[in-house]
Design an enzyme around this catalytic site. Sequence first.
Site, PDB file in Angstrom:
ATOM      1  N   PHE A 169       0.822  -1.213   0.000  1.00 39.74           N
ATOM      2  CA  PHE A 169       0.000   0.000   0.000  1.00 39.74           C
ATOM      3  C   PHE A 169       0.856   1.263   0.000  1.00 39.74           C
ATOM      4  O   PHE A 169       0.457   2.282  -0.577  1.00 39.74           O
ATOM      5  CB  PHE A 169      -0.957  -0.014   1.186  1.00 39.74           C
ATOM      6  CG  PHE A 169      -2.172  -0.860   0.947  1.00 39.74           C
ATOM      7  CD1 PHE A 169      -3.238  -0.374   0.208  1.00 39.74           C
ATOM      8  CD2 PHE A 169      -2.253  -2.152   1.431  1.00 39.74           C
ATOM      9  CE1 PHE A 169      -4.353  -1.148  -0.033  1.00 39.74           C
ATOM     10  CE2 PHE A 169      -3.364  -2.928   1.194  1.00 39.74           C
ATOM     11  CZ  PHE A 169      -4.415  -2.428   0.460  1.00 39.74           C
ATOM     12  N   HIS A 170       2.031   1.220   0.632  1.00 42.16           N
ATOM     13  CA  HIS A 170       2.933   2.375   0.535  1.00 42.16           C
ATOM     14  C   HIS A 170       3.383   2.581  -0.904  1.00 42.16           C
ATOM     15  O   HIS A 170       3.451   3.721  -1.387  1.00 42.16           O
ATOM     16  CB  HIS A 170       4.156   2.169   1.438  1.00 42.16           C
ATOM     17  CG  HIS A 170       3.941   2.569   2.858  1.00 42.16           C
ATOM     18  ND1 HIS A 170       3.296   1.777   3.768  1.00 42.16           N
ATOM     19  CD2 HIS A 170       4.280   3.706   3.534  1.00 42.16           C
ATOM     20  CE1 HIS A 170       3.253   2.383   4.942  1.00 42.16           C
ATOM     21  NE2 HIS A 170       3.837   3.556   4.828  1.00 42.16           N
ATOM     22  N   GLU A 171       3.679   1.500  -1.602  1.00 45.29           N
ATOM     23  CA  GLU A 171       4.095   1.609  -2.995  1.00 45.29           C
ATOM     24  C   GLU A 171       2.965   2.135  -3.866  1.00 45.29           C
ATOM     25  O   GLU A 171       3.183   2.981  -4.748  1.00 45.29           O
ATOM     26  CB  GLU A 171       4.567   0.243  -3.497  1.00 45.29           C
ATOM     27  CG  GLU A 171       5.063   0.231  -4.925  1.00 45.29           C
ATOM     28  CD  GLU A 171       6.335   1.037  -5.114  1.00 45.29           C
ATOM     29  OE1 GLU A 171       6.577   1.512  -6.244  1.00 45.29           O
ATOM     30  OE2 GLU A 171       7.085   1.212  -4.130  1.00 45.29           O
TER      31      GLU A 171
END
Length: 502
Positions: A427-429
């Site tokens: 999700f950070h990516e």
Amino acid sequence: MAMSESPEISGSSTATVIGTSRSESDLNHFAPRRRAVNNAVDARTRVVERNNSGNGETVDARDRMESANFSRENVNENPTNSDTRFTYRPSVPAHWRIKESPLSSDNIFQQSHAGLFNLCVVVLVAVNSRLIIENLMKYGWLIRSGFWFSSRSLRDWPLFMCCLSLPIFPIAAFVVEKLLQQNQISERTLILLHILISTLAVLYPVVVILRCDSAFLSGIALMLLACIVWLKLVSYAHTNSDMRSVAKLTEKGSEGCMYNVSFRSLAYFMAAPTLCYQTSYPRTASIRKNWVVRQFIKLIIFTGLMGFIIEQYINPIVQNSQHPLKANFLYAIERILKLSVPNTYVWLCMFYSFFHLWLNILAELLRFGDREFYKDWWNAKTVEEYWRMWNMPVHKWMVRHIYLPCLRNGIPKGVAVLIAFLVSAIFHELCIAVPCHLFKLWAFFGIMFQAPLVLITSYLQNKFQSSMVGNMIFWFIFCILGQPTCVLLYYHDLMNRKGSAD
């Protein structure tokens, strides 16, 4: 001897002091009064120490009181004599007990450091004022009028319409839950539909952003919102599934265990500052309107401060730097160190603006009671403690819907932690790569690199047995090793992509 009742002074030294002032028989004459005075002093000092825990001045006050009482006991009780004439006699002991220096390792955290904190604030203001003047003299005023709301952002209608259409997915999740409650679909069909709904809730914004040459801020706002919707949908489906299981294990009609689908509960959950679904939440009695206005003003100020630092400091640094992996080692270190300070300021402003101001404003408007959105992560001794304390809504979601289910299914603890980091890394990516239209996996590897750092920092903390060592390692990784490096990597890769596209 009578003075042996005072444990702070040894017997031999007491005898020497007493012998210089009066005879032992005279001291025995005043022993009952001295015991009464000492008991009163001890009782008063205990009250002061309870009310002023950690204040070094209470010990000094006690010493002065005991010294004065000691002197008064060594003078002739003549009513015509004033006690102040004999308060600080040379024969009065100046050293009563074993005490540490205020800045010693055993005593530093028991003292008040308000003065040092004020000094740090004054130094920071002075240093940063000089940097602001120097930056303005070197670059001039770099804030663009369209930084927050450019014409390009205002024409970003596909992203705006995508944002408005996101509530379709929670409504669809409610419909399928209602269909199962009415026995119109099977449990297996419900699971498949929930997987389809939650997946589309993320893929739909990704496709819209990639198909449109949208502004970065608009794209990242939409992706953050889409990820929040996905997390809430997973919690909604998982919690309802567990409530159905509990209802089947209990007797029919047992109050508090009946499985019930309520659209009102879902609507409140989707708006509330939490990622964990439940049918009811602790609520406050009323809304403090004046408090909300004050917090909103702070939110505007800190958001503007973030924009100022990004435009005036971070952009010139990254624009005048080379790719950290393509430059020589010393140059890369110099660029990262120069970027670390403004980047840390921006990150702290972001944390305060979102986790403290915005989430508390939202909680106040919805009368949401549980406002533990973060803990004292700045005192973290290891990377593991940091990830457990800095973002409590995500941490609670991870523990509730990933970590504990993995353990219940026989997955080892280490593997369960790795799975949690994997979900976070994905999700950070997505939140960075999709708005940038750039898939270099820097954010993904940055988060996954936290897993070995958890083991390393835990080992160092156990080896040195010092909270200061662990906390300093955490701040070094947080301020220097991680975020500034990722900023430089993403900026130069993004510039290279735009250059090749042109």
